[in-house]
Write a protein that holds these residues in place. Structure first.
Motif, short mmCIF file in Angstrom:
data_model
loop_
_atom_site.label_atom_id
_atom_site.label_comp_id
_atom_site.label_asym_id
_atom_site.label_seq_id
_atom_site.Cartn_x
_atom_site.Cartn_y
_atom_site.Cartn_z
N CYS A 61 0.67 6.18 -7.74
CA CYS A 61 -0.55 5.94 -8.81
C CYS A 61 0.08 5.89 -10.29
O CYS A 61 -0.02 5.04 -11.09
CB CYS A 61 -1.82 6.66 -8.56
SG CYS A 61 -2.99 6.05 -9.17
N SER A 66 -1.51 3.34 -12.63
CA SER A 66 -2.73 2.77 -12.12
C SER A 66 -3.67 4.04 -12.23
O SER A 66 -3.34 5.14 -12.81
CB SER A 66 -2.88 2.26 -10.62
OG SER A 66 -4.12 1.75 -10.17
N ASP A 68 -6.25 5.36 -9.51
CA ASP A 68 -6.92 5.88 -8.39
C ASP A 68 -6.11 6.12 -7.14
O ASP A 68 -5.95 5.01 -6.70
CB ASP A 68 -8.19 4.91 -7.98
CG ASP A 68 -8.93 5.67 -6.85
OD1 ASP A 68 -8.74 6.64 -6.62
OD2 ASP A 68 -10.16 5.11 -6.48
N GLU A 70 -6.33 7.07 -4.27
CA GLU A 70 -7.19 6.64 -2.91
C GLU A 70 -6.96 5.11 -2.53
O GLU A 70 -6.96 4.91 -1.77
CB GLU A 70 -8.66 6.82 -3.07
CG GLU A 70 -8.88 8.40 -3.35
CD GLU A 70 -9.27 9.27 -2.16
OE1 GLU A 70 -9.88 8.64 -1.32
OE2 GLU A 70 -9.06 10.42 -2.03
N ARG A 71 -6.60 4.70 -3.85
CA ARG A 71 -6.35 2.98 -3.72
C ARG A 71 -4.96 2.75 -3.72
O ARG A 71 -4.43 1.74 -4.14
CB ARG A 71 -7.18 2.27 -5.04
CG ARG A 71 -8.60 2.13 -4.60
CD ARG A 71 -9.28 1.66 -5.93
NE ARG A 71 -10.47 1.43 -5.74
CZ ARG A 71 -11.02 0.20 -5.48
NH1 ARG A 71 -10.23 -0.95 -5.59
NH2 ARG A 71 -12.43 -0.13 -5.16
N ALA A 199 -3.31 -5.73 -8.51
CA ALA A 199 -2.82 -5.06 -7.42
C ALA A 199 -1.34 -5.40 -7.57
O ALA A 199 -0.88 -6.31 -8.07
CB ALA A 199 -3.33 -5.80 -6.12
N LEU A 219 -4.00 -0.79 -5.79
CA LEU A 219 -4.94 -1.44 -6.31
C LEU A 219 -5.68 -0.98 -7.49
O LEU A 219 -5.94 0.61 -7.53
CB LEU A 219 -6.22 -1.57 -5.20
CG LEU A 219 -5.94 -2.30 -4.07
CD1 LEU A 219 -7.17 -2.12 -3.11
CD2 LEU A 219 -5.67 -3.66 -3.95
N GLY A 221 -9.17 -0.14 -9.98
CA GLY A 221 -10.55 -0.15 -9.30
C GLY A 221 -11.25 -1.33 -9.34
O GLY A 221 -12.59 -1.26 -8.63
N ASP A 224 -11.53 -5.24 -4.77
CA ASP A 224 -11.64 -4.94 -3.43
C ASP A 224 -10.94 -5.87 -2.33
O ASP A 224 -11.23 -7.12 -2.69
CB ASP A 224 -13.11 -4.63 -3.11
CG ASP A 224 -13.96 -3.53 -3.66
OD1 ASP A 224 -12.96 -2.52 -3.47
OD2 ASP A 224 -14.86 -3.39 -4.18
N SER A 245 -13.98 3.14 3.28
CA SER A 245 -13.36 4.03 2.12
C SER A 245 -12.05 3.72 2.13
O SER A 245 -11.22 3.60 3.08
CB SER A 245 -13.68 5.54 2.25
OG SER A 245 -13.11 5.86 3.33
N TYR A 246 -11.31 3.61 0.70
CA TYR A 246 -9.99 3.80 0.77
C TYR A 246 -9.22 5.09 0.89
O TYR A 246 -9.86 5.98 0.48
CB TYR A 246 -9.56 3.14 -0.92
CG TYR A 246 -10.09 2.00 -1.03
CD1 TYR A 246 -9.05 0.57 -0.50
CD2 TYR A 246 -11.09 1.37 -1.65
CE1 TYR A 246 -9.51 -0.81 -0.78
CE2 TYR A 246 -11.58 0.03 -1.89
CZ TYR A 246 -10.67 -1.05 -1.61
OH TYR A 246 -11.03 -2.28 -1.64
N PRO A 247 -8.07 5.26 1.24
CA PRO A 247 -7.13 4.04 1.52
C PRO A 247 -7.47 3.68 3.30
O PRO A 247 -6.62 2.71 3.57
CB PRO A 247 -5.65 4.79 1.38
CG PRO A 247 -6.09 6.33 1.62
CD PRO A 247 -7.55 6.42 1.25
#
Ligand code: PLP
Length: 387
Positions: A61, A66, A68, A70-71, A199, A219, A221, A224, A245-247
């Motif tokens: 990340c 980027s 987040d 989690e993405r 992305a 990705l 935020g 989606d 929820s991601y990921p």
């Protein structure tokens, strides 16, 4: 000396070889002690493996600019991640803007969904040096455009696109920009937020210096992605609906822990040396090689003349010779490994007028030397003599 020892490997755009010893060592050591299913069990070892996976998400990340972790979703490679992105974004009747420079890992999914009548697509052209005009992208965008998807750096011409300018166009039209960073990740600093990139897809085995079998997507935020694969995620197990929820939304089954460890170690290696320093070294060798090749009258080279916006990829042709024959002679007589043919980018070769035979691609990696490129130039001089 065995064959591998005397091999001059100039196929680094396919995969970087060899991998740093430190990466291989770290993979074995860490997997030996932590090779359990991450986060699936409540026991300490599983939690430690989950922490390690999260560390690599955080690292990626940051690395890609980027916000987040989690993405950051893991996939098998860039092709796999691009499939996830394309399938997860399209809607019936939508429109996609891409380019004629793309790799089949973008062209084929687009073609597939186009043939099912699910989308229409405009592929913008590139100039003779491989540059895409952001103005062409602006002109191709329609009200139904769901995404712009462009390769950040070409595996055929080596051209690095102006992602910031393309990002500006996409932001002005409120269309997500997706970058295929298979070639650029590890060689070009990537700033997703700053450039307005929604992305990216990356692969671990090229200039991120990790193993094959690991890659993924990042990705920001504001985008989606729909779930297109379903299965176990280790969370929400009571529900038959795949985790939202991601990921987890984009990952199914047990993660490739060995690959993730290697990718993390590769990233550390790249950051220790520095993305710019690695490319500067590779490009200096490519420049030397291009200079040598330019003195051989039967050899033609493609790609930008300006070394600021290109990778160390040299796509060539020898007059009156089939690329595959040149590759076979380089391998058999000189122990030089290159990639011949269409490089999975048939439309790029069509527009460069090198279709259907393609070309002979030399791609320089972080472990090549002056001797390697000089040997390649003298081999090409002998092969191209009197052609
Ligand atoms: C521009 C580009 N995109 C995508 C890919 C696919 O990468 P992978 O084979 O790791 O999925 C490649 C691989 O050569 C590439 O050069």
């Amino acid at each position: 000396m065995d064959r591998q020892e005397r091999l001059i490997y100039l196929d680094n755009a396919a995969t970087v070889f060899p991998k740093p010893e430190g990466v291989l060592g770290k993979m074995m050591d860490t997997y030996r002690s932590l090779g359990v299913s991450p986060g699936r069990g409540g026991y300490d070892l599983s939690m430690m493996a989950a922490d390690l996976v999260m560390d690599v998400r955080e690292h990626l990340c940051r690395f890609f600019g980027s916000d987040d972790p989690e993405r950051v979703a893991f996939a098998a490679n860039a092709s796999d991640a691009l499939n996830l992105l394309i399938q997860g974004l399209i809607e019936p009747g939508c429109h996609v803007v891409s380019s004629r420079l793309e790799h089949n890992s973008v062209l084929r999914p687009l073609h597939h969904f186009q043939s099912l009548g699910l989308l229409t697509c405009d592929l913008v052209k590139f100039d003779e040096r491989g540059r895409i005009d952001p103005g062409d992208i602006a002109r191709a965008i329609k009200p139904a455009t769901r995404m712009v998807i462009i390769n950040h750096a070409s595996n055929v011409t080596g051209t690095i696109q102006d992602a910031r300018a393309i990002g500006r166009v996409c932001r002005d039209h409120d269309v997500p920009l997706i970058l295929d960073c298979a070639q650029s990740a590890g060689l070009v600093p990537i700033r997703m937020r700053e450039w307005g990139v929604s992305a990216i897809a990356f692969t671990g085995h090229k200039s991120l210096l990790g193993p094959s079998g690991i890659g993924g997507l990042v990705l920001t935020g504001d985008l989606d992605i729909r779930t297109t694969r379903f299965g176990g995620t280790g969370v929400d197990s009571e529900s038959l609906v795949h985790t939202r929820s991601y990921p987890h939304r984009l990952e199914t089954g047990t993660l490739n822990v060995l690959g993730i460890i290697g990718l993390g170690a590769g990233l550390e290696y790249v950051e220790d040396i520095g993305v710019d320093a690695i490319r500067t070294k590779e490009v200096a060798l490519a420049q030397r090689m291009a200079q040598g090749l330019s003195e051989i009258s039967s050899v033609r080279m493609h790609g930008p003349l300006d070394w600021d916006d290109r990778l160390a990829v040299l796509m060539t042709n020898v007059r009156n010779m089939m690329p595959e024959d040149v590759g076979a002679i380089l391998d058999g007589d000189y122990g030089i490994a290159v990639r011949t043919g269409l490089h999975c980018a048939p439309l790029a070769h069509r527009d460069l007028k090198t279709f259907p035979l393609g070309g002979v691609r030399f791609s320089i990696g972080p472990f090549n030397t002056i001797d390697d490129v000089d040997a390649a130039v003298s081999a090409m001089a002998e092969i191209g003599k009197n052609k």
